[in-house]
Write a protein that holds these residues in place. Structure first.
Motif, PDB file in Angstrom:
ATOM      1  N   THR A  38       0.829  -1.206   0.000  1.00  0.00           N
ATOM      2  CA  THR A  38       0.000   0.000   0.000  1.00  0.00           C
ATOM      3  C   THR A  38       0.861   1.251   0.000  1.00  0.00           C
ATOM      4  OG1 THR A  38      -1.737  -1.163   1.209  1.00  0.00           O
ATOM      5  CG2 THR A  38      -1.830   1.235   1.217  1.00  0.00           C
ATOM      6  N   ALA A  39       1.918   1.259   0.811  1.00  0.00           N
ATOM      7  CA  ALA A  39       2.817   2.413   0.854  1.00  0.00           C
ATOM      8  C   ALA A  39       3.446   2.659  -0.507  1.00  0.00           C
ATOM      9  CB  ALA A  39       3.898   2.195   1.912  1.00  0.00           C
ATOM     10  N   ARG A  40       3.855   1.590  -1.183  1.00  0.00           N
ATOM     11  CA  ARG A  40       4.461   1.743  -2.513  1.00  0.00           C
ATOM     12  C   ARG A  40       3.439   2.231  -3.536  1.00  0.00           C
ATOM     13  NH1 ARG A  40       7.048  -3.121  -0.896  1.00  0.00           N
ATOM     14  NH2 ARG A  40       5.613  -4.364  -2.146  1.00  0.00           N
ATOM     15  N   CYS A  41       2.230   1.702  -3.460  1.00  0.00           N
ATOM     16  CA  CYS A  41       1.184   2.137  -4.395  1.00  0.00           C
ATOM     17  C   CYS A  41       0.831   3.607  -4.186  1.00  0.00           C
ATOM     18  CB  CYS A  41      -0.061   1.270  -4.225  1.00  0.00           C
ATOM     19  SG  CYS A  41       0.081  -0.390  -4.894  1.00  0.00           S
ATOM     20  N   LEU A  42       0.749   4.027  -2.929  1.00  0.00           N
ATOM     21  CA  LEU A  42       0.451   5.424  -2.634  1.00  0.00           C
ATOM     22  C   LEU A  42       1.548   6.338  -3.160  1.00  0.00           C
ATOM     23  CD1 LEU A  42      -0.916   5.108   1.016  1.00  0.00           C
ATOM     24  CD2 LEU A  42      -2.224   5.807  -0.987  1.00  0.00           C
ATOM     25  N   ALA A  43       2.803   5.903  -2.987  1.00  0.00           N
ATOM     26  CA  ALA A  43       3.927   6.709  -3.453  1.00  0.00           C
ATOM     27  C   ALA A  43       3.941   6.823  -4.973  1.00  0.00           C
ATOM     28  CB  ALA A  43       5.241   6.105  -2.964  1.00  0.00           C
ATOM     29  N   GLU A  44       3.564   5.754  -5.660  1.00  0.00           N
ATOM     30  CA  GLU A  44       3.641   5.717  -7.116  1.00  0.00           C
ATOM     31  C   GLU A  44       2.396   6.285  -7.795  1.00  0.00           C
ATOM     32  OE1 GLU A  44       4.325   1.652  -8.050  1.00  0.00           O
ATOM     33  OE2 GLU A  44       6.318   1.600  -7.132  1.00  0.00           O
ATOM     34  N   LYS A  45       1.215   6.029  -7.212  1.00  0.00           N
ATOM     35  CA  LYS A  45      -0.034   6.340  -7.906  1.00  0.00           C
ATOM     36  C   LYS A  45      -0.919   7.356  -7.200  1.00  0.00           C
ATOM     37  CE  LYS A  45      -0.041   1.607  -9.565  1.00  0.00           C
ATOM     38  NZ  LYS A  45      -0.630   0.869 -10.619  1.00  0.00           N
TER      39      LYS A  45
END
Length: 215
Positions: free
Chosen positions: A29-36
């Motif tokens: 989730t943290a990676r998705c938030l950072a990317e998208k």
């Protein structure tokens, strides 16, 4: 229930596996938030990133909002842990501990453009999600209070009301410099940011004050 062959080993393995899967969803989730960003996040995107089925997300969390909240708390805890580690490594001198806490904001893992992107996603929800707002207040309130404690330990002559205001001012300065470094590191260097913060810290500690200390 105990396994007849392994006693409690199986129960412990199952529990640890559950923790690992839950943490994998949080990190995804943290990676998705950072990317998208928040607008593009979904159960499908998170689970694809984590490499798990969509059913696993709903097994551990009551939907995406609950997972985002858990991620906010997790990121906040990791940042706080990094700051505390820096303080612990600074040794017993109160002034060195205060400086270590401030300096840690400009070192990995805290100084990270990807972390900024994640924070921006969280901040965008503060005004619309009461639980995110409460977590935001708790995270930032705790950080400011910790800074105030370290400041009063380094400069016990500072009255409590003045220490509170100084902690707020230092926090605002650190946050502003941290934000600009993450957005555009060509404006000034990390070393220049540290010099500015240290000058402010030194001024606050050594500033002449009248009146008794409010313990």
């Amino acid at each position: 229930m105990r396994s007849p062959r392994t006693g409690q080993t199986r129960a412990r393995f199952v529990r640890e596996s559950a923790d690992v899967r839950r943490q994998a969803l949080i990190e995804a989730t943290a990676r998705c938030l950072a990317e998208k960003g928040v607008g593009a996040i979904s159960v499908r995107a998170i689970c694809a990133r984590a490499g798990v089925s969509a059913g696993l997300l709903t097994h551990y969390f009551d939907g995406v909002e609950a997972l985002i909240l858990a991620t906010y708390r997790d990121v906040g805890e990791k940042v706080a842990a990094a700051m505390e580690q820096a303080v612990a490594q600074a040794g017993p001198d109160p002034r060195a501990r205060l400086w270590a806490y401030l300096r840690a904001n400009f070192q990995p893992p805290v100084l990270d453009p990807n972390l900024l992107a994640t924070w921006i996603s969280f901040w965008s929800l503060v005004k619309t999600n009461p639980e995110i707002a409460a977590t935001h207040a708790e995270t930032y309130g705790g950080s400011r209070e910790r800074l105030e404690v370290l400041l009063r330990e380094a400069a016990p002559q500072i009255p409590r009301p003045a220490a509170r205001v100084a902690a707020i001012a230092l926090t605002a300065m650190v946050d502003g410099l941290w934000l600009e470094l993450c957005l555009d590191s060509s404006t000034f260097t990390t070393e220049e940011a540290l010099a500015m913060v240290k000058e402010a810290m030194t001024y606050i500690i050594e500033k002449p004050r009248d009146g008794a200390v409010d313990q």
